[in-house]
Write an enzyme that holds these catalytic residues in place. Structure first.
Site, short mmCIF file in Angstrom:
data_model
loop_
_atom_site.label_atom_id
_atom_site.label_comp_id
_atom_site.label_asym_id
_atom_site.label_seq_id
_atom_site.Cartn_x
_atom_site.Cartn_y
_atom_site.Cartn_z
N GLY A 11 0.92 -1.16 0.11
CA GLY A 11 -0.02 -0.09 0.13
C GLY A 11 0.81 1.36 0.02
N ASN A 13 1.88 3.10 -2.66
CA ASN A 13 0.92 3.98 -3.49
C ASN A 13 -0.41 4.57 -2.72
OD1 ASN A 13 2.08 4.02 -6.59
ND2 ASN A 13 2.72 2.08 -5.81
N ASN A 107 -4.61 2.55 -13.44
CA ASN A 107 -3.65 1.55 -12.86
C ASN A 107 -2.58 2.28 -12.94
OD1 ASN A 107 -2.86 -1.10 -12.01
ND2 ASN A 107 -2.26 -1.52 -13.98
N HIS A 109 1.61 1.11 -13.41
CA HIS A 109 2.51 -0.17 -13.59
C HIS A 109 3.75 0.31 -13.65
CE1 HIS A 109 3.51 -3.83 -15.59
NE2 HIS A 109 4.27 -2.98 -16.43
N GLU A 147 -10.21 -3.61 -21.44
CA GLU A 147 -10.34 -4.90 -21.29
C GLU A 147 -9.07 -5.68 -21.26
OE1 GLU A 147 -11.99 -2.77 -23.23
OE2 GLU A 147 -14.09 -3.07 -22.49
N ASP A 150 -2.80 -3.95 -18.96
CA ASP A 150 -1.85 -2.95 -19.30
C ASP A 150 -1.80 -2.11 -20.50
OD1 ASP A 150 0.57 -4.79 -17.22
OD2 ASP A 150 -0.98 -3.36 -16.68
N ALA A 179 9.18 7.86 -9.02
CA ALA A 179 7.94 7.93 -10.32
C ALA A 179 6.67 7.29 -9.74
CB ALA A 179 8.30 6.87 -11.26
N GLU A 180 6.45 6.31 -9.19
CA GLU A 180 5.04 5.87 -8.82
C GLU A 180 4.22 6.96 -7.88
OE1 GLU A 180 4.54 1.79 -7.79
OE2 GLU A 180 6.40 1.42 -8.92
C1 GRF Z 1 3.81 -1.22 -7.16
O1 GRF Z 1 5.17 -1.57 -7.72
C2 GRF Z 1 3.04 -0.88 -8.49
O2 GRF Z 1 3.69 -0.46 -9.46
C3 GRF Z 1 2.43 -2.22 -8.80
O3 GRF Z 1 2.32 -2.91 -7.73
C4 GRF Z 1 3.17 -2.41 -6.41
C5 GRF Z 1 2.18 -1.90 -5.60
O4 GRF Z 1 2.96 -1.63 -4.27
N1 GRF Z 1 1.06 -2.08 -9.45
P1 GRF Z 1 2.17 -0.91 -2.97
O5 GRF Z 1 1.43 -1.92 -2.68
O6 GRF Z 1 1.52 0.39 -3.54
O7 GRF Z 1 3.29 -0.69 -2.15
#
Ligand code: GRF
Length: 211
Positions: A11, A13, A107, A109, A147, A150, A179-180
């Site tokens: 979690g 993100n 999403n 990725h 559908e 990614d 990045a994320e």
């Molecule tokens: C992240 O690396 C994200 O890119 C991928 O799954 C992972 C989730 O990490 N979709 P977290 O649960 O948000 O720490």
């Protein structure tokens, strides 16, 4: 905008989204709930600590995939979300849900799509594949869910340099930090303020994005 997050793991993100809503970086957004398919996902602890409603829809609690998909959709519908955010959700979203929430599911990725994505590319596997190919740059992508896997319209991407000696774990962490945790909150704020338009397979962002 009513935001519902779907999670399966640590979690981080989700935490970035919680923190950016709290500090006002993400505007016009309320996190109305968090759903996990894993009862022990640490992401649920993060949600509870932030006072956010949580639900668990676990595959083992249902006799078959169809019943699980039905329960997942009922749980999602109960939150009446305007946007569903897959924040490390490791379940393929059933077509019925993708259709019911067309262009309302995003999403994250951990690669620069279309590289290292699609079936079998998730978590550390993405970074392992990138390292074994000898890439010098990787990154992360936020995209709408369609559908496919990614394969929906890309919203934001951010590049991250690979350093000599990087392990998959070290690289994963850098991609998350650099990045994320930046592009996911930014994408949410842009959507919450009506600044993302989809034209075919592309998106048009109506402001200059600084990441
Ligand atoms: C992240 O690396 C994200 O890119 C991928 O799954 C992972 C989730 O990490 N979709 P977290 O649960 O948000 O720490």
């Amino acid at each position: 905008m009513r935001l519902l997050a779907l999670v399966s793991g640590g979690g981080t993100n989700l935490q970035a989204i919680i923190d950016r809503v709290a500090d006002g970086t993400i505007t016009n957004t309320e996190i109305v709930g968090v759903i996990s398919n894993k009862p022990d996902a640490f992401a649920l602890e993060r949600a509870k600590k932030a006072g956010i409603s949580t639900s668990v829809v676990s595959r083992k609690d249902h006799p078959d995939k169809e019943e699980f998909n039905k329960a997942l959709k009922e749980a999602i519908d109960s939150y009446k979300p305007d946007l569903i955010v897959l924040a490390g959700f490791l379940v393929v979203i059933p077509e019925e849900i993708v259709k019911a929430y067309a262009l309302k599911i995003i999403n994250i990725h951990p690669s620069l799509i279309p590289s290292f994505c699609g079936d079998g590319f998730y978590g550390l596997k993405v970074h392992e594949a990138c390292l074994s190919r000898g890439c010098k740059v990787t990154g992360a992508t936020v995209h709408f869910v369609d559908e496919g896997t990614d394969s929906g319209p890309i919203i934001l991407q951010k590049a991250v340099y690979i350093e000599d000696g990087d392990t998959a774990e070290v690289l994963q962490r850098r991609v998350m930090e650099q990045a994320e945790w930046k592009i996911m909150p930014k994408a949410i704020d842009l959507i919450a303020n009506g600044k993302v338009r989809v034209e075919g397979r592309r998106t048009l962002i109506s402001e200059k994005v600084e990441l």
